[in-house]
Structures are given as C-alpha cells and as structure tokens.
Design a protein around this motif. Sequence first.
Motif, PDB file in Angstrom:
ATOM      1  N   GLN A 185       0.915  -1.088   0.075  1.00 35.50           N
ATOM      2  CA  GLN A 185       0.072   0.107  -0.055  1.00 35.50           C
ATOM      3  C   GLN A 185       0.827   1.085  -0.113  1.00 35.50           C
ATOM      4  OE1 GLN A 185      -3.424   0.007  -0.333  1.00 35.50           O
ATOM      5  NE2 GLN A 185      -3.352  -2.334  -0.493  1.00 35.50           N
ATOM      6  N   PRO A 186       0.617   2.369  -0.754  1.00 38.22           N
ATOM      7  CA  PRO A 186       1.310   3.421  -0.834  1.00 38.22           C
ATOM      8  C   PRO A 186       1.808   3.981   0.591  1.00 38.22           C
ATOM      9  CG  PRO A 186      -0.098   3.439  -2.509  1.00 38.22           C
ATOM     10  CD  PRO A 186      -0.410   2.298  -1.861  1.00 38.22           C
ATOM     11  N   LEU A 187       2.889   4.655   0.903  1.00 40.26           N
ATOM     12  CA  LEU A 187       3.196   5.264   2.022  1.00 40.26           C
ATOM     13  C   LEU A 187       3.125   6.671   2.026  1.00 40.26           C
ATOM     14  CD1 LEU A 187       6.064   2.622   2.780  1.00 40.26           C
ATOM     15  CD2 LEU A 187       3.732   2.191   3.723  1.00 40.26           C
ATOM     16  N   ALA A 188       2.759   7.206   3.386  1.00 39.42           N
ATOM     17  CA  ALA A 188       2.713   8.476   3.494  1.00 39.42           C
ATOM     18  C   ALA A 188       4.471   8.902   3.477  1.00 39.42           C
ATOM     19  CB  ALA A 188       1.868   8.965   4.704  1.00 39.42           C
ATOM     20  N   CYS A 189       4.885   9.911   2.741  1.00 39.70           N
ATOM     21  CA  CYS A 189       6.148  10.331   2.832  1.00 39.70           C
ATOM     22  C   CYS A 189       6.479  11.708   2.538  1.00 39.70           C
ATOM     23  CB  CYS A 189       7.007   9.696   1.826  1.00 39.70           C
ATOM     24  SG  CYS A 189       7.093   7.837   1.858  1.00 39.70           S
ATOM     25  N   LYS A 190       7.572  12.405   3.403  1.00 39.26           N
ATOM     26  CA  LYS A 190       7.635  13.699   3.192  1.00 39.26           C
ATOM     27  C   LYS A 190       9.327  13.798   2.658  1.00 39.26           C
ATOM     28  CE  LYS A 190       8.950  17.758   5.966  1.00 39.26           C
ATOM     29  NZ  LYS A 190       9.129  18.395   7.373  1.00 39.26           N
ATOM     30  N   ALA A 275       3.933   9.400   8.688  1.00 37.51           N
ATOM     31  CA  ALA A 275       2.842   8.740   9.494  1.00 37.51           C
ATOM     32  C   ALA A 275       3.665   7.601  10.293  1.00 37.51           C
ATOM     33  CB  ALA A 275       1.831   8.041   8.607  1.00 37.51           C
ATOM     34  N   ASN A 276       3.073   6.954  11.100  1.00 33.42           N
ATOM     35  CA  ASN A 276       3.763   5.770  11.862  1.00 33.42           C
ATOM     36  C   ASN A 276       4.050   4.622  11.067  1.00 33.42           C
ATOM     37  OD1 ASN A 276       4.879   4.950  14.174  1.00 33.42           O
ATOM     38  ND2 ASN A 276       2.954   4.049  15.195  1.00 33.42           N
ATOM     39  N   GLU A 277       4.618   4.803   9.999  1.00 31.57           N
ATOM     40  CA  GLU A 277       4.903   3.341   9.208  1.00 31.57           C
ATOM     41  C   GLU A 277       6.686   3.601   8.752  1.00 31.57           C
ATOM     42  OE1 GLU A 277       1.080   3.147   6.406  1.00 31.57           O
ATOM     43  OE2 GLU A 277       2.308   5.035   5.981  1.00 31.57           O
ATOM     44  N   LYS A 278       6.935   2.201   8.757  1.00 33.24           N
ATOM     45  CA  LYS A 278       8.147   2.102   8.134  1.00 33.24           C
ATOM     46  C   LYS A 278       8.299   2.304   6.790  1.00 33.24           C
ATOM     47  CE  LYS A 278      10.017  -0.724  12.058  1.00 33.24           C
ATOM     48  NZ  LYS A 278      10.844  -1.987  12.233  1.00 33.24           N
ATOM     49  N   LEU A 288      18.773  -1.988   2.458  1.00 31.20           N
ATOM     50  CA  LEU A 288      19.807  -1.312   3.369  1.00 31.20           C
ATOM     51  C   LEU A 288      19.020  -1.187   4.602  1.00 31.20           C
ATOM     52  CD1 LEU A 288      21.164   1.397   1.008  1.00 31.20           C
ATOM     53  CD2 LEU A 288      21.892  -1.070   1.464  1.00 31.20           C
ATOM     54  N   GLY A 289      18.013  -0.467   4.654  1.00 33.08           N
ATOM     55  CA  GLY A 289      17.177  -0.015   6.237  1.00 33.08           C
ATOM     56  C   GLY A 289      15.849   0.663   5.825  1.00 33.08           C
ATOM     57  N   GLU A 290      15.989   1.768   6.719  1.00 30.01           N
ATOM     58  CA  GLU A 290      14.682   2.461   6.813  1.00 30.01           C
ATOM     59  C   GLU A 290      14.870   3.931   6.771  1.00 30.01           C
ATOM     60  OE1 GLU A 290      12.808   1.795  11.215  1.00 30.01           O
ATOM     61  OE2 GLU A 290      13.306  -0.115  10.071  1.00 30.01           O
TER      62      GLU A 290
END
Length: 308
Positions: A185-190, A275-278, A288-290
């Motif tokens: 699902q698409p993720l909320a990003c800045k 948001a509170n998502e990785k 690599l990571g997050e």
Amino acid sequence: MPNWFIIANPAAGGGLVKKLWPSIEAELYKLSIDFVSNFTIGPGHAITMVQEALSIGYRHIIAIGGDGTNHEVINGLMLQNIVPATEVQYGLLPVGTGNDWIRTYGIPANWREWLPQLFTSSSRLQDLGMASYWTNGQQSQRYFTNVAGLCYDAFVVKTMNDNQVSAQNRFVYLWWILRCLFRFQPLACKITFNGQSIQEFCYTINIGICKFSGGGMQFVPQAIPDDGLLGLTIAGKIPKWDVILSTPRFYAGTIGGHRKVTLHQAKSIVVESAANEKVYLEADGEFLGECPAEFTILENAIRVIVPS
C-alpha cells in the motif's frame, strides 16, 4: 606483481560466474592478461578484497558479477583511505541477473564481447550517491552507483530477502514484483529537496545516478552519471491496475508522462515517513534499512572503464 586484480563472485547470476569461470580464465590467458583472481565467499567479502588489493599495490581492478557485486566493489573503493578512488581503474565484467548499471554506458552484456575491450578501453569519472539511513536502531551509510529505491521498490527487495529468494533471472524478479504489488500500500512520505518539501502518499521514490534498474526499467530517465546531480522520481498514489497498465512506460523511459509522477534533480534529498509507518530503502538492488534517509551526491568519485 600482476597488473590486474580480479574479484569474481561465484554466486552471481544464480551461480553462472562459477560455471563460466574456466572459460573466462582461459580467455584471459589467451589475451595475455597479467592478472591474479580471487573468489568472494559471501556478502561483504568484495569490500574487504578491494581494500586488501589496494594495500598491496594494485590499481587496476576488475569485478566479475552483477549489480550486487558492482555495488560492493564500489563501496570497497570508497571506504578505504589507501589511495584516492579516482586513481584506481575499475571495470565490471557483467555476469549477473539484472546487469542494469552497464546499460547506461552501452557495455556489452555478452562477456566474450566485452572482455577483450575491457583492457583496452578508456575510463571516465562517475558521480556516486551516498545514502544515510537507519538499520537495527543505528545510523548507517552506504555508497550507491546506480539507483536507490524507497517504498515499493524496497518492499520487493526486502520481501525477497525475507523469503530467501535470489533473482536468478529477470523473470523471477518480475514475478516477485507482481506478487508484491497486491500486498503493498502506498506510504505517506515527506520528501525535502531544493528548498522545498513534498508530502504525499507514494507508490515509489527513486533516486538515481544512472537511469536503469529492475532489469532495464527507467524509473529515473533524467539521471546523468556525471552531472553532479541526483535524479529524483516521485510516484504518488497510483491504483494497482494503473501500475500494471503503465509498465511499458517503465521500459520506455516515459514514466514522467504519468499524471501521478514528477521528475526532479537535486544535490541532496531527505525522505521521511509522514506517518507511523516504516519506509524501507534499497540501493543497487541491495536492501539497506529504513527512513529517515538522506541522499547526497559525490561528484567525480570513481573512475570506471567504459567502451571507447
């Protein structure tokens, strides 16, 4: 001491390097190449090998493998302080799965065609990307030479890693791309770059030094390997059916024509979860990571051998 230090990854291409090595070695002798060869024994070993080779005086290095092997050797060159990386002549003999980095330079995918040219071709300087990110609660850094991907791209790579799946060929990778599509699902990003911030739900975010990834797809067609800028592509909330229908755009380099996609260039980029998502990160096909993650450009960082 031989002139060329060769690092071969026997696992590359689903074990193809190991299978082909006797033929490659025979061809090297036929070409009268003065070389020494070593095989990697696991992830990260190529990084150590590069540093060992430079410490005993080698300044000409060849890697045999795919984009993952290329990624490790580049990090080996950048993480050592023995000699400036630009004083090392580096070339890749592509025997891998995706072979995406070579597409930018028109390096032949057929090793028999490229091998004789590899030792007589010219070299050029290329930019590199630096990614700062988080893994296991600690901040880490990694150099990348091709394309970094966040959101969906990283989700695919992580899912394959978690399932211990190796992309032995292009079709295996495409199958997992399709399989993961219906789970993501698409993720909320800045995304912050060039003095501005964009906040939206993202299907994928790609940051490129070069333009090809995923077996010939062009998610960052605006990327140029020596212009001192990172290519940035932001794909917003795209319905799954639209992703499938847009597949021809990925290969044609026309992804920027999609109404939910924007193309940019920048010297530095910061990506954070809104948001509170990785939000996961991969680079050159390596997980690599997050986030939060910061990407910066290193101009003229390495010297690569390309067709004259």
